[in-house]
Structure formats: structure tokens, C-alpha cells
Design an enzyme around this catalytic site. Structure first.
Site, PDB file in Angstrom:
ATOM      1  N   PHE A   1       0.038   8.297   7.062  1.00  0.00           N
ATOM      2  CA  PHE A   1      -1.350   8.375   7.509  1.00  0.00           C
ATOM      3  C   PHE A   1      -1.413   8.343   9.029  1.00  0.00           C
ATOM      4  O   PHE A   1      -0.954   7.399   9.666  1.00  0.00           O
ATOM      5  CB  PHE A   1      -2.159   7.207   6.942  1.00  0.00           C
ATOM      6  CG  PHE A   1      -3.612   7.212   7.358  1.00  0.00           C
ATOM      7  CD1 PHE A   1      -4.488   8.146   6.841  1.00  0.00           C
ATOM      8  CD2 PHE A   1      -4.089   6.289   8.269  1.00  0.00           C
ATOM      9  CE1 PHE A   1      -5.830   8.156   7.217  1.00  0.00           C
ATOM     10  CE2 PHE A   1      -5.432   6.287   8.656  1.00  0.00           C
ATOM     11  CZ  PHE A   1      -6.304   7.219   8.124  1.00  0.00           C
ATOM     12  N   GLY A   2      -1.979   9.395   9.620  1.00  0.00           N
ATOM     13  CA  GLY A   2      -2.148   9.483  11.069  1.00  0.00           C
ATOM     14  C   GLY A   2      -3.597   9.286  11.454  1.00  0.00           C
ATOM     15  O   GLY A   2      -4.501   9.774  10.782  1.00  0.00           O
ATOM     16  N   TYR A   3      -3.809   8.571  12.561  1.00  0.00           N
ATOM     17  CA  TYR A   3      -5.181   8.282  13.002  1.00  0.00           C
ATOM     18  C   TYR A   3      -5.384   8.553  14.493  1.00  0.00           C
ATOM     19  O   TYR A   3      -6.482   8.414  15.004  1.00  0.00           O
ATOM     20  CB  TYR A   3      -5.537   6.819  12.707  1.00  0.00           C
ATOM     21  CG  TYR A   3      -4.543   5.827  13.280  1.00  0.00           C
ATOM     22  CD1 TYR A   3      -4.660   5.359  14.584  1.00  0.00           C
ATOM     23  CD2 TYR A   3      -3.481   5.367  12.517  1.00  0.00           C
ATOM     24  CE1 TYR A   3      -3.735   4.470  15.114  1.00  0.00           C
ATOM     25  CE2 TYR A   3      -2.562   4.473  13.023  1.00  0.00           C
ATOM     26  CZ  TYR A   3      -2.694   4.020  14.322  1.00  0.00           C
ATOM     27  OH  TYR A   3      -1.773   3.138  14.839  1.00  0.00           O
ATOM     28  N   GLY A   4      -4.342   8.943  15.203  1.00  0.00           N
ATOM     29  CA  GLY A   4      -4.429   9.234  16.636  1.00  0.00           C
ATOM     30  C   GLY A   4      -3.693  10.531  16.921  1.00  0.00           C
ATOM     31  O   GLY A   4      -3.960  11.568  16.306  1.00  0.00           O
ATOM     32  N   SER A   5      -2.733  10.474  17.837  1.00  0.00           N
ATOM     33  CA  SER A   5      -2.033  11.698  18.231  1.00  0.00           C
ATOM     34  C   SER A   5      -1.194  12.300  17.106  1.00  0.00           C
ATOM     35  O   SER A   5      -0.863  13.481  17.154  1.00  0.00           O
ATOM     36  CB  SER A   5      -1.155  11.439  19.461  1.00  0.00           C
ATOM     37  OG  SER A   5      -0.141  10.498  19.163  1.00  0.00           O
TER      38      SER A   5
ATOM     39  N   GLU B   1       6.973   6.089  16.997  1.00  0.00           N
ATOM     40  CA  GLU B   1       5.956   5.058  16.845  1.00  0.00           C
ATOM     41  C   GLU B   1       6.498   3.631  16.941  1.00  0.00           C
ATOM     42  O   GLU B   1       5.766   2.723  17.344  1.00  0.00           O
ATOM     43  CB  GLU B   1       5.236   5.221  15.495  1.00  0.00           C
ATOM     44  CG  GLU B   1       4.545   6.553  15.323  1.00  0.00           C
ATOM     45  CD  GLU B   1       3.405   6.753  16.306  1.00  0.00           C
ATOM     46  OE1 GLU B   1       2.676   5.776  16.577  1.00  0.00           O
ATOM     47  OE2 GLU B   1       3.250   7.879  16.812  1.00  0.00           O
TER      48      GLU B   1
END
Length: 197
Positions: A52-56, A129
Site C-alpha cells: 500500500f502506497g500513500y506518498g511518492s 523505505e
């Protein structure tokens, strides 16, 4: 320089961290491996893995994936809550980075990484990350239009010395971001898609 999978694999981020001002402690290779293997009961992925990605990660994932779905995670919200004096800031003009913090909800993108590529692609994600102790990887449920999926995401380590905490108002965070200046502000450019299907 654009942040790409090649730059991550060749140690670009690690080299950038090695040149950081005092206070940045990197995970060792052993700690990185332990963090990643600890996400799976067998110590390695045994099937497709969702991330799950929420930024870059949304607009520059830098890893190969087979599918992506818009989705929502409950109980966590996206917030600029991590000080940085490296990359997007300097000790004189620090910046803020996004992380998932407690409460609320967050809309983002769930990426499916195929089983035969999962080990290699997650190595890339971890070296991007999890280079320091600022994030904690965890499993979350992502609600999507095609049903829920279990996915890995990266949440803020509230014990980390660079955690902003709840005291900073949105207006102050915006001011900090507006005046922050760092050597790597330009590396998060949008490259071509890395979807493999």
C-alpha cells in the site's frame, strides 16, 4: 537525478544517508534483511504480495508490479510528521516527510507484486523505505472496489527522534515545507510506469 529502481539497487539512497548530518542512523544490511523476513511466517514471501502506497510510492513506485487498485486503509492517516535534514531539507532549513500516523483513514494505491518477483521487488522497496528506523512496516487491510486485500505499508515510528508528534498544526507544517531546501528535492521526478502488465 531521478529516483529509480537502478539507483536504489546500486546504493544511491544508502550513499545519501551516509553523507547525512549527525542523527541519522541507518539500518545495517542484517537489520534490513531481518525486518523484511520478519513480515512473513516462512521468512520470505510465498505468494503474491500487496503493498500500500500513500506518498511518492503512488507516482514513483520504482518497483515492478502486476496490478494496482485504489483503496482505503482505516485507522491510519497520511501526515507530514517526520523531520528531515537530508534530501528534502538541511539542518538550517529542515523539511517534513509523509508517514502514516494513528487515527482517521487514508486513500492510496495497493500494488500487487507477483509471487515470482516478490522477493526481488520487496528488496528494492525495503532499501528505499526502510533505510533508517523512522518507519515501521506492518500489514493492513486495504478496502478496494474489488474487495479487501492485505497489504504491507509503512507507518511512522512514534519513538523515533525525528517524529513530529501531534503538536504541529497543518499551517505550520505547510510553512516548513514551503521554505525547506535540500539536495534531493529534485530526485522524486515522475518516471515512466513500472507496471509489468
Amino acid at each position: 537525478m531521478t529516483l529509480t529502481r537502478e539507483n536504489i539497487r546500486n546504493g544511491f539512497i544508502r550513499k545519501m544517508m551516509e553523507e547525512a548530518p549527525p542523527g541519522f542512523r541507518m539500518l545495517s544490511e542484517e537489520e534490513l534483511e531481518a525486518s523484511l523476513s520478519g513480515m512473513f511466517p516462512a521468512g520470505r514471501p510465498e505468494g503474491d504480495v500487496w503493498l500500500f502506497g500513500y506518498g511518492s510510492l503512488i507516482w514513483n513506485p520504482a518497483f515492478h508490479f502486476a496490478e494496482r487498485r485504489i483503496g482505503t486503509v482505516r485507522g491510519l492517516h497520511r501526515r507530514f510528521c517526520l523531520w528531515t535534514t537530508l534530501g528534502r531539507g538541511t539542518p538550517e532549513r529542515p523539511g517534513l516527510m509523509l508517514a502514516l500516523d494513528r487515527g482517521g483513514s487514508c486513500k492510496g494505491v495497493a500494488f500487487r507484486i507477483e509471487a515470482d518477483k516478490a522477493a526481488e521487488e520487496l528488496q528494492i522497496v525495503w532499501r528505499r523505505e526502510m533505510v533508517s528506523h523512522a518507519y515501521i512496516p506492518r500489514w493492513v487491510t486495504v478496502e478496494t472496489a474489488d474487495g479487501p486485500v492485505r497489504a504491507i505499508t509503512f507507518t511512522i515510528n512514534r519513538r523515533h527522534e525525528r517524529y513530529v508528534g501531534q503538536q504541529m498544526a497543518d499551517a505550520e507544517a505547510a510553512r516548513v515545507i514551503a521554505v525547506a531546501s535540500g539536495a534531493a528535492r529534485s530526485i522524486w521526478k515522475i518516471p515512466s510506469s513500472t507496471c509489468t502488465s
